[in-house]
Scaffold this motif. Structure first.
Motif, PDB file in Angstrom:
ATOM      1  N   ASP A   1      -2.774  11.287  -8.420  1.00 61.21           N
ATOM      2  CA  ASP A   1      -1.411  11.553  -7.944  1.00 61.21           C
ATOM      3  C   ASP A   1      -1.270  12.923  -7.297  1.00 61.21           C
ATOM      4  O   ASP A   1      -0.260  13.196  -6.643  1.00 61.21           O
ATOM      5  CB  ASP A   1      -0.401  11.433  -9.102  1.00 61.21           C
TER       6      ASP A   1
ATOM      7  N   LYS B   1      -4.791  10.411   0.640  1.00 60.60           N
ATOM      8  CA  LYS B   1      -4.889   9.041   0.139  1.00 60.60           C
ATOM      9  C   LYS B   1      -5.253   8.075   1.266  1.00 60.60           C
ATOM     10  O   LYS B   1      -6.085   7.183   1.091  1.00 60.60           O
ATOM     11  CB  LYS B   1      -3.566   8.622  -0.509  1.00 60.60           C
ATOM     12  N   ASP B   2      -4.619   8.260   2.429  1.00 60.34           N
ATOM     13  CA  ASP B   2      -4.907   7.392   3.572  1.00 60.34           C
ATOM     14  C   ASP B   2      -6.362   7.542   4.010  1.00 60.34           C
ATOM     15  O   ASP B   2      -7.031   6.548   4.311  1.00 60.34           O
ATOM     16  CB  ASP B   2      -3.975   7.735   4.748  1.00 60.34           C
TER      17      ASP B   2
ATOM     18  N   THR C   1      -2.336  14.368  -1.392  1.00 61.76           N
ATOM     19  CA  THR C   1      -1.291  14.189  -0.389  1.00 61.76           C
ATOM     20  C   THR C   1      -1.417  12.802   0.209  1.00 61.76           C
ATOM     21  O   THR C   1      -2.440  12.123   0.047  1.00 61.76           O
ATOM     22  CB  THR C   1      -1.420  15.235   0.731  1.00 61.76           C
ATOM     23  N   LYS C   2      -0.386  12.363   0.938  1.00 63.80           N
ATOM     24  CA  LYS C   2      -0.430  11.039   1.552  1.00 63.80           C
ATOM     25  C   LYS C   2      -1.586  10.950   2.557  1.00 63.80           C
ATOM     26  O   LYS C   2      -2.279   9.937   2.646  1.00 63.80           O
ATOM     27  CB  LYS C   2       0.894  10.723   2.253  1.00 63.80           C
TER      28      LYS C   2
ATOM     29  N   THR D   1       0.911   4.123  -2.972  1.00 64.27           N
ATOM     30  CA  THR D   1       0.521   5.507  -2.689  1.00 64.27           C
ATOM     31  C   THR D   1       1.704   6.468  -2.663  1.00 64.27           C
ATOM     32  O   THR D   1       1.520   7.677  -2.469  1.00 64.27           O
ATOM     33  CB  THR D   1      -0.212   5.589  -1.334  1.00 64.27           C
ATOM     34  N   ALA D   2       2.913   5.960  -2.854  1.00 63.42           N
ATOM     35  CA  ALA D   2       4.107   6.810  -2.849  1.00 63.42           C
ATOM     36  C   ALA D   2       4.169   7.640  -4.127  1.00 63.42           C
ATOM     37  O   ALA D   2       3.538   7.312  -5.138  1.00 63.42           O
ATOM     38  CB  ALA D   2       5.363   5.957  -2.715  1.00 63.42           C
TER      39      ALA D   2
ATOM     40  N   TYR E   1       0.832  -1.207   0.000  1.00 65.88           N
ATOM     41  CA  TYR E   1       0.000   0.000   0.000  1.00 65.88           C
ATOM     42  C   TYR E   1       0.865   1.255   0.000  1.00 65.88           C
ATOM     43  O   TYR E   1       0.593   2.212  -0.730  1.00 65.88           O
ATOM     44  CB  TYR E   1      -0.929  -0.009   1.216  1.00 65.88           C
ATOM     45  N   GLN E   2       1.932   1.242   0.814  1.00 66.23           N
ATOM     46  CA  GLN E   2       2.825   2.398   0.874  1.00 66.23           C
ATOM     47  C   GLN E   2       3.493   2.646  -0.468  1.00 66.23           C
ATOM     48  O   GLN E   2       3.666   3.795  -0.887  1.00 66.23           O
ATOM     49  CB  GLN E   2       3.879   2.185   1.962  1.00 66.23           C
TER      50      GLN E   2
END
Length: 291
Positions: free
Chosen positions: A274, A281-282, A277-278, A12-13, A8-9
């Motif tokens: 894209d 997305k989370d 932000t992280k 989403t990176a 997942y990381q």
């Protein structure tokens, strides 16, 4: 559970982190496999390095891209990834990940073309043979692209500040100075090939001519080819709609969570997934699981 978390990381990176992870993974895979099986790295990776003859290129044309993900030496990998991380941020401040990847891959291809042409047409290489590996040409394309497109951006270098075009000019000049005396003349020519592409792309883009658009379309076609139509970048999240007029039992207001989901979905519609932000997305990922 940990494996899912890492997957997942990675998904989403940002594109720069993804490229660094891929380069590092390939480096570890090739070097560890060569060590454990006692096989020369060159032999193990022979179908992925960029050869210097047209005859070999005909049977492995993919090597124009695959060579740029291969590094046999740690410091070669380290410095390339450091430059990629540093200058990648400048590019992504202005452009999306798709254009960034276009610059990176076309820079690699351009560097590879310069390398092959030099080995086949310059007399100085007539008695030597070799192969090309490393992300240097692709990274040079990123560096020179942003140095040409936004030359007056200022960069802090420990004790003093310089403009980004000064750094671009310095690395190109350094390659030219080293070319006659370096034992890696072919690699330096590849650097220049990447730099030339980055410069031309930036100048044309500033004039309104996107010479990399065709490549973006090719990447999009490949992405659609291998992506199931039902697959989405996140689990389904419903957008609330106004209740039909005349119904007295409709909720007058959206919950705070749903408002945030709607805002994020609007952002995706305007700028793409894209652009999130992280944290966004989370949040969307968790909202999809709760749906």
């Amino acid at each position: 559970m940990e494996g899912k978390s890492l997957t997942y990381q990675f998904k989403t990176a940002g594109i720069v982190i993804k490229l660094i992870v891929i380069n590092l993974a390939v480096f570890l895979l090739v070097n560890l496999t060569a060590f454990l099986l006692e096989i020369p790295r060159e032999q193990l990776a022979q179908w992925f390095v960029l050869p210097d003859t047209f005859g070999e290129l005909i049977v492995q044309p993919w090597s124009f891209i695959t060579y740029s993900f291969l590094h046999f030496g740690f410091w070669h990998l380290f410095w390339n990834m450091l430059w990629l991380y540093w200058f990648g941020g400048f590019v992504l401040n202005l452009f999306n990940s798709k254009r960034f990847l276009t610059i990176y891959l076309l820079g690699a291809i351009s560097g590879g073309l310069y390398y092959v042409l030099a080995y086949n047409f310059f007399p100085v290489f007539s008695t030597t043979t070799g192969y090309l590996i490393g992300a240097s040409a692709a990274v040079r394309a990123i560096v020179i692209f942003i140095a040409a497109y936004n030359p007056n951006t200022e960069v802090r270098l420990i004790f003093f500040t310089v403009k980004i075009w000064h750094i671009g000019a310095f690395v190109v000049l350094l390659d030219l100075i080293q070319l006659p005396t370096s034992g890696n003349a072919g690699g330096l020519i590849a650097h220049l090939g990447g730099a030339v592409f980055g410069y031309v792309y930036a100048i044309q883009l500033a004039k309104g001519n996107d010479i990399g658009k065709w490549f973006e379309n090719v990447m999009e076609w490949f992405e659609n080819l291998f992506t199931p139509r039902t697959k989405k970048p996140f689990k389904k999240v419903h957008r609330t709609t106004p209740a039909a007029s005349g119904r007295s039992n409709a909720k007058p207001e959206k919950t705070n969570n749903q408002k945030k989901v709607d805002t994020i979905l609007d952002k995706i519609g305007k700028s793409g997934y894209d652009s999130l932000t992280k944290a966004e997305k989370d949040f969307l990922f968790k909202a999809g699981k709760e749906d």
